[in-house]
Enzyme design. Structure first.
Site, PDB file in Angstrom:
ATOM      1  N   TYR A 181       0.804  -1.223   0.000  1.00  0.00           N
ATOM      2  CA  TYR A 181       0.000   0.000   0.000  1.00  0.00           C
ATOM      3  C   TYR A 181       0.837   1.274   0.000  1.00  0.00           C
ATOM      4  CZ  TYR A 181      -4.443   2.316   0.678  1.00  0.00           C
ATOM      5  OH  TYR A 181      -5.572   3.048   0.488  1.00  0.00           O
TER       6      TYR A 181
ATOM      7  N   ASP B 137      -7.090 -14.600   3.990  1.00  0.00           N
ATOM      8  CA  ASP B 137      -8.251 -15.041   3.199  1.00  0.00           C
ATOM      9  C   ASP B 137      -9.180 -15.906   4.057  1.00  0.00           C
ATOM     10  OD1 ASP B 137      -6.166 -16.877   3.235  1.00  0.00           O
ATOM     11  OD2 ASP B 137      -6.415 -17.544   1.173  1.00  0.00           O
TER      12      ASP B 137
ATOM     13  N   LYS C  61      -0.542 -13.314   5.034  1.00  0.00           N
ATOM     14  CA  LYS C  61      -0.576 -14.305   3.954  1.00  0.00           C
ATOM     15  C   LYS C  61       0.852 -14.824   3.754  1.00  0.00           C
ATOM     16  CE  LYS C  61      -2.892 -16.473   0.724  1.00  0.00           C
ATOM     17  NZ  LYS C  61      -3.736 -17.640   1.086  1.00  0.00           N
TER      18      LYS C  61
ATOM     19  N   ASP D 200      -6.820  -2.458   5.437  1.00  0.00           N
ATOM     20  CA  ASP D 200      -7.796  -1.625   4.728  1.00  0.00           C
ATOM     21  C   ASP D 200      -8.968  -2.483   4.250  1.00  0.00           C
ATOM     22  OD1 ASP D 200      -8.738   0.781   3.670  1.00  0.00           O
ATOM     23  OD2 ASP D 200      -7.834   0.402   1.715  1.00  0.00           O
TER      24      ASP D 200
ATOM     25  N   ASP E 149     -12.956  -2.882   5.876  1.00  0.00           N
ATOM     26  CA  ASP E 149     -14.126  -2.566   5.047  1.00  0.00           C
ATOM     27  C   ASP E 149     -15.087  -3.757   5.000  1.00  0.00           C
ATOM     28  OD1 ASP E 149     -12.739  -0.175   4.409  1.00  0.00           O
ATOM     29  OD2 ASP E 149     -13.652  -0.134   2.418  1.00  0.00           O
TER      30      ASP E 149
HETATM   31  N1  GGG Z   1     -11.556   8.875   5.110  1.00  0.00           N
HETATM   32  C1  GGG Z   1     -10.781   7.883   4.548  1.00  0.00           C
HETATM   33  C2  GGG Z   1     -10.783   7.905   3.081  1.00  0.00           C
HETATM   34  O1  GGG Z   1     -10.719   8.913   2.433  1.00  0.00           O
HETATM   35  N2  GGG Z   1     -10.893   6.710   2.541  1.00  0.00           N
HETATM   36  C3  GGG Z   1     -10.743   6.495   1.148  1.00  0.00           C
HETATM   37  C4  GGG Z   1      -9.540   5.715   0.840  1.00  0.00           C
HETATM   38  O2  GGG Z   1      -9.141   5.640  -0.313  1.00  0.00           O
HETATM   39  N3  GGG Z   1      -8.956   5.115   1.839  1.00  0.00           N
HETATM   40  C5  GGG Z   1      -7.793   4.362   1.723  1.00  0.00           C
HETATM   41  C6  GGG Z   1      -7.104   4.223   3.032  1.00  0.00           C
HETATM   42  O3  GGG Z   1      -7.690   4.424   4.079  1.00  0.00           O
HETATM   43  O4  GGG Z   1      -5.918   3.906   3.022  1.00  0.00           O
END
Ligand code: GGG
Length: 323
Positions: free
Chosen positions: A120, A196, A164, A220, A224
């Site tokens: 990332y 996973d 992983k 991340d 989610d």
């Molecule tokens: N408020 C968090 C935000 O803008 N999230 C959108 C995003 O692309 N987040 C990726 C991350 O949290 O690294």
């Protein structure tokens, strides 16, 4: 003592939910001064730069930052802002609230996401029209710093390491081995799970897990996923913690489908503001905000993402009325 709070709404619904959270903080009247700054797609269009120098400097010098949402320019905004506060961990609680329709109402998790490296970190190249590459860096020092935070966070309880390492043997292997070794040194129990398998298991029974330490991208994605178990992204706050300062933001992004309509759920940002209060040692005020959010979520009004027809300001005012 007055604390300086940087306020960076960003794009899309960040422009709606961030002022809502500031209103809640103002209603509590702690000794805060708020300084607002621009970042994101709109400022990039105007100036060619998504994160103006003065915005970076503000976040790097303020006691804490409240951030809204990043859109197309997320890589140029949120990664440098996390760097501005020297953040090594993104704390992402994902819990279900009484009265909110959730796929798994028993969910109560906290993700501790490594916040500086892994796939990332943005080390990408486009070599030819056909080939793009990504260089992943994992260090013992960043994994150790995350592990030390995790050990303190859980106190004497244990935590889970999601990784992983059976495929990414060197990088996730180093992450897993370092985090497990630090926890062992500290006498903190850990178990581990392939990320996973975690995704499946957490959907089937989230009570198997509590605090989960993960590499950056996994944190991340898995948080989610957990948002889907508790009623949506409108409910997940986060704290990017550094050694000297911190940045607080909802987990959600800009939600372009509803941006500008005034119906974004402000709960995630308001809970992030409660985490900011906690961080600055306003424990009572933080508890009051958590309680006000909980009772508002239980009794309404609710924004459309939670099945209601209330506006952002209806929900914000209801929360403020409960303080
Ligand atoms: N408020 C968090 C935000 O803008 N999230 C959108 C995003 O692309 N987040 C990726 C991350 O949290 O690294």
């Amino acid at each position: 003592m007055t604390h300086e709070i940087a306020v960076i709404p960003g794009d899309g619904i960040g422009q709606e939910v961030t002022p809502a959270a500031v209103e809640v903080l103002e209603a509590l009247d702690p000794e805060f001064t708020f300084t607002e700054a621009e970042a994101g797609d709109a400022v990039a269009e105007k100036t060619g730069k998504a994160l103006p120098e003065e915005t970076y400097e503000l976040a790097a010098s303020a006691d804490a930052t409240l951030f809204g949402a990043a859109g197309e320019t997320a890589a140029d905004v949120i990664l440098p802002l996390r760097d501005a506060v020297d953040s090594f961990v993104n704390v992402r609680p994902a819990k279900a609230y009484p009265g909110v329709d959730a796929v798994r109402p028993e969910t109560d998790l906290v993700f501790l996401r490594e916040n500086t490296e892994g796939v990332y970190a943005g080390h990408e190249d486009r070599l030819t029209e056909d080939v793009a590459t990504l260089t992943r860096v994992t260090t013992q020092s960043a994994s150790r710093q995350l592990a030390e935070f995790a050990c303190e966070y859980v106190d004497s309880d244990g935590f889970t390491i999601a990784h992983k390492a059976n495929v990414m043997r060197e990088t996730d292997g180093l992450f897993r081995d370092t985090v497990a070794a630090v926890a062992e040194e500290r006498g903190v129990a850990t178990d581990e799970v392939l990320m996973d398998a975690f995704a499946t298991r957490v959907c089937l029974d989230p009570t198997q897990f509590d605090v989960v330490a993960c590499p950056n991208l996994a944190g991340d994605v898995l948080s989610d996923l957990a948002a889907g178990l508790v009623g949506g992204l409108g409910l997940l706050p986060s704290a990017n913690i550094g050694e000297q300062r911190a940045l607080f933001e909802p987990v959600h992004g800009t939600a372009p489908d509803i941006a500008g309509e005034g119906v974004a759920n402000p709960a995630a940002t308001i809970i992030s503001a409660a985490m900011l209060l906690e961080y600055l040692d306003y424990g009572e005020e933080a508890d009051a905000v958590h309680a006000a959010v909980e009772s508002t979520l239980a009794e309404g009004p609710r924004t459309p993402d939670l099945g209601g027809d209330a506006s952002t300001s209806d929900v914000t005012n209801a929360i403020i009325d409960q303080l």
